[in-house]
Design a protein around this motif. Structure first.
Motif, PDB file in Angstrom:
ATOM      1  N   ASN A  80      26.353   5.288  -4.924  1.00 64.10           N
ATOM      2  CA  ASN A  80      27.151   4.465  -4.196  1.00 64.10           C
ATOM      3  C   ASN A  80      26.236   3.709  -2.550  1.00 64.10           C
ATOM      4  OD1 ASN A  80      29.203   4.613  -5.502  1.00 64.10           O
ATOM      5  ND2 ASN A  80      29.726   6.633  -5.290  1.00 64.10           N
ATOM      6  N   CYS A  82      25.720   0.430  -2.946  1.00 64.03           N
ATOM      7  CA  CYS A  82      25.677  -1.051  -3.061  1.00 64.03           C
ATOM      8  C   CYS A  82      26.664  -2.108  -2.350  1.00 64.03           C
ATOM      9  CB  CYS A  82      25.206  -1.800  -4.365  1.00 64.03           C
ATOM     10  SG  CYS A  82      24.611  -0.810  -5.827  1.00 64.03           S
ATOM     11  N   GLY A  83      27.317  -1.345  -1.797  1.00 65.16           N
ATOM     12  CA  GLY A  83      28.928  -1.749  -1.156  1.00 65.16           C
ATOM     13  C   GLY A  83      30.128  -1.889  -1.114  1.00 65.16           C
ATOM     14  N   LYS A  84      31.208  -2.110  -1.298  1.00 64.31           N
ATOM     15  CA  LYS A  84      32.039  -1.769  -1.855  1.00 64.31           C
ATOM     16  C   LYS A  84      32.754  -3.226  -2.906  1.00 64.31           C
ATOM     17  CE  LYS A  84      35.007  -3.784   1.915  1.00 64.31           C
ATOM     18  NZ  LYS A  84      34.951  -4.123   2.414  1.00 64.31           N
ATOM     19  N   ASP A  85      31.999  -4.458  -2.943  1.00 68.59           N
ATOM     20  CA  ASP A  85      32.661  -5.142  -3.956  1.00 68.59           C
ATOM     21  C   ASP A  85      31.227  -6.241  -4.410  1.00 68.59           C
ATOM     22  OD1 ASP A  85      34.622  -6.608  -0.658  1.00 68.59           O
ATOM     23  OD2 ASP A  85      32.282  -6.847  -1.444  1.00 68.59           O
ATOM     24  N   GLU A  88      29.662  -7.593  -1.215  1.00 72.09           N
ATOM     25  CA  GLU A  88      28.848  -6.985  -0.296  1.00 72.09           C
ATOM     26  C   GLU A  88      27.629  -6.958  -0.825  1.00 72.09           C
ATOM     27  OE1 GLU A  88      30.494  -3.226   1.451  1.00 72.09           O
ATOM     28  OE2 GLU A  88      31.593  -4.268   3.461  1.00 72.09           O
ATOM     29  N   ARG A  89      27.753  -6.533  -2.048  1.00 73.88           N
ATOM     30  CA  ARG A  89      26.808  -6.543  -2.728  1.00 73.88           C
ATOM     31  C   ARG A  89      25.293  -7.600  -2.741  1.00 73.88           C
ATOM     32  NH1 ARG A  89      25.119  -3.674  -8.329  1.00 73.88           N
ATOM     33  NH2 ARG A  89      23.261  -5.292  -8.565  1.00 73.88           N
ATOM     34  N   GLY A 150      28.796  -4.153   6.132  1.00 77.58           N
ATOM     35  CA  GLY A 150      29.529  -3.647   5.687  1.00 77.58           C
ATOM     36  C   GLY A 150      30.147  -2.140   6.262  1.00 77.58           C
ATOM     37  N   ASN A 151      28.963  -2.060   7.730  1.00 75.17           N
ATOM     38  CA  ASN A 151      29.616  -0.716   7.847  1.00 75.17           C
ATOM     39  C   ASN A 151      29.366   0.578   7.876  1.00 75.17           C
ATOM     40  OD1 ASN A 151      29.953  -0.077  10.799  1.00 75.17           O
ATOM     41  ND2 ASN A 151      31.697  -0.562  11.153  1.00 75.17           N
ATOM     42  N   GLY A 152      28.623   0.195   6.481  1.00 75.57           N
ATOM     43  CA  GLY A 152      28.241   1.239   5.873  1.00 75.57           C
ATOM     44  C   GLY A 152      26.955   1.177   5.305  1.00 75.57           C
ATOM     45  N   SER A 154      24.079   1.338   3.188  1.00 81.27           N
ATOM     46  CA  SER A 154      23.551   0.891   1.702  1.00 81.27           C
ATOM     47  C   SER A 154      21.833   1.007   1.492  1.00 81.27           C
ATOM     48  CB  SER A 154      24.072  -0.017   1.417  1.00 81.27           C
ATOM     49  OG  SER A 154      23.694  -1.599   2.381  1.00 81.27           O
TER      50      SER A 154
END
Lengths: 221, 222
Positions: A80, A82-85, A88-89, A150-152, A154
């Motif tokens: 997980n 690679c971003g959420k959608d 983002e990918r 995405g503020n996450g 990666s």
């Protein structure tokens, strides 16, 4: 799951290093099998273990995966990173591909013949400071967040840190004009899995020295 | 969705050709804006639309995407051409990276000095027939399906067809030892969207010729 992933490569950074980084960042323990002479590579080729007769090769989840990007894609998706959608990918992929281009330049420096080294170094520094670093400095400035996308966390963050550190090995003050990249570097380096990987005794490999170049060339040529 | 994707590149194959193939295969209509002079490239750079100052660049879904692989990944994922799960995706990625390496060798051939061309052409044919094609021939043989991965059309099939055709332009009988690849070529070429792309008048670009080489050298300083 058939145990830990097993990496097949020579005992150096090369194209396997980004894979080591990503596994380590994801907290995945892995084993390594080092190619030390040409015979080691030939044996793997004859065994039919290398889809295109090349390394890196990573035994993972019952597959013998080859091709650096395929391996990185698989690990990133599995853990997980690679971003959420799709969008983002897309952004992560763009950033990662750009960083990989810079990484290539850095990686190739030590393999340059003596008469080309100075020019290569100049190109490398120019591209790093005029083409690549400004992009990521701006990304961080525009959204003000801790991570690139995405503020996450990666794979883009992992790849960028790896490359920032490699660039500093080439020229220690290369980040002088990039304050946000400097704080990014510190912040991502402090993530527990990455902090661990950055400590002595980890599976992170040291920079390839000039004296090691003939040995590497012998295995692959 | 902001209309058709718009491709920015020179009027030749280069790194954009695989993107044209994938869009066409997915049945996606697209527009093209050709870079004809150095000034055209400088303008794009000055407009700030090229993330790393490079093309290909594709305007798609509100993004100005750069980096060939990022663009291809996005299109493949959007149009369900990457397999049904992580493992199928892994195989597709491995196969695509292989055909990318082969096509990469062919792509740079026209730009090499005359004395290196012959040697490199021989290397391309050797690699094609001993390293790459055997892998795909074996994949098709082992599972007996029409497509490379998961019994379904994927990006890997489209990319392999492109690579086969490009290699045949180098040596027309290069598939002679690969009966399953010959059948594969016939089969995939007949898929309606691909058949259309293979017809004259489509946006598929011809092999790089001397004129194209001169333009590219000028624009990109190589």
């Amino acid at each position: 799951m058939s145990g830990k992933p097993k990496l097949h490569y020579f005992n150096g950074r090369g194209r396997m290093e980004s894979i080591r980084w990503l596994l380590a960042a994801a907290g995945v323990e892995f084993e390594e099998c080092f190619l030390e002479k040409k015979d080691d590579l030939t044996k793997l080729q004859k065994d039919g273990s290398l889809l295109f007769q090349q390394v890196p090769m990573v035994e993972i989840d019952g597959m013998k995966m080859v091709q650096t990007r395929a391996i990185l894609n698989y690990i990133a998706a599995k853990y997980n990173l690679c971003g959420k959608d799709l969008k983002e990918r897309a952004l992560i992929d763009m950033y990662v591909e750009g960083i990989i281009d810079l990484n290539e330049l850095l990686m190739m420096y030590v393999f340059q013949p003596a008469d080309k080294k100075e020019q290569h170094f100049a190109t490398l520094v120019d591209k790093a400071t005029n083409r690549y670093f400004p992009v990521f400095e701006k990304v961080l400035k525009d959204h003000g967040q801790d991570f690139l996308v995405g503020n996450g966390f990666s794979r883009a963050d992992v790849q960028l840190l790896e490359t920032l550190l490699m660039a500093e090995e080439c020229k220690p003050d290369i980040l002088a004009k990039f304050p946000l990249l400097q704080s990014f570097k510190a912040r991502i380096s402090n993530i527990p899995t990455i902090k661990k990987f950055l400590q002595p005794g980890s599976q992170r490999k040291p920079p390839t020295q000039e004296k090691d170049v003939p040995k590497v060339m012998k295995i692959f040529h | 969705m902001a209309g058709k994707p718009k491709l920015h590149y020179t009027k030749g194959r280069g790194k954009m050709e695989s993107i044209r193939w994938l869009l066409a295969a997915a049945g996606v209509e697209f527009e093209e804006q050709f870079i004809e002079t150095k000034e055209d490239l400088e303008k794009l750079r000055n407009d700030g639309v090229l993330m790393f100052q490079q093309v290909p660049m594709v305007e798609i879904d509100g993004m100005k995407m750069v980096q060939t692989r990022a663009i291809l990944n996005y299109i493949a994922a959007k149009y369900n051409l990457c397999g049904k799960d992580l493992k199928e995706r892994a195989w597709i990625d491995m196969y695509v990276e292989g055909t990318t390496d082969l096509m990469g060798m062919i792509m740079v051939l026209p730009f090499q000095p005359a004395d290196a061309k012959e040697k490199n052409l021989a290397l391309i044919i050797e690699r094609a027939t001993t390293r790459y094609f055997p892998v795909y021939e074996k994949a098709l043989k082992d599972h007996g399906h029409d497509y490379l991965v998961g019994n379904k059309l994927s990006w890997a099939d489209i990319h392999l067809l492109e690579a086969i055709l490009m290699t045949e332009e180098c040596k027309p009988d290069v598939l002679s030892a690969f009966p399953l690849l010959q059948a594969f070529k016939g089969r995939i070429s007949n898929i309606p969207t691909i058949k259309k792309f293979l017809q004259p008048g489509s946006q598929r670009k011809p092999p790089t010729d001397e004129k194209c080489i001169a333009v590219v050298r000028k624009i990109f300083n190589i």
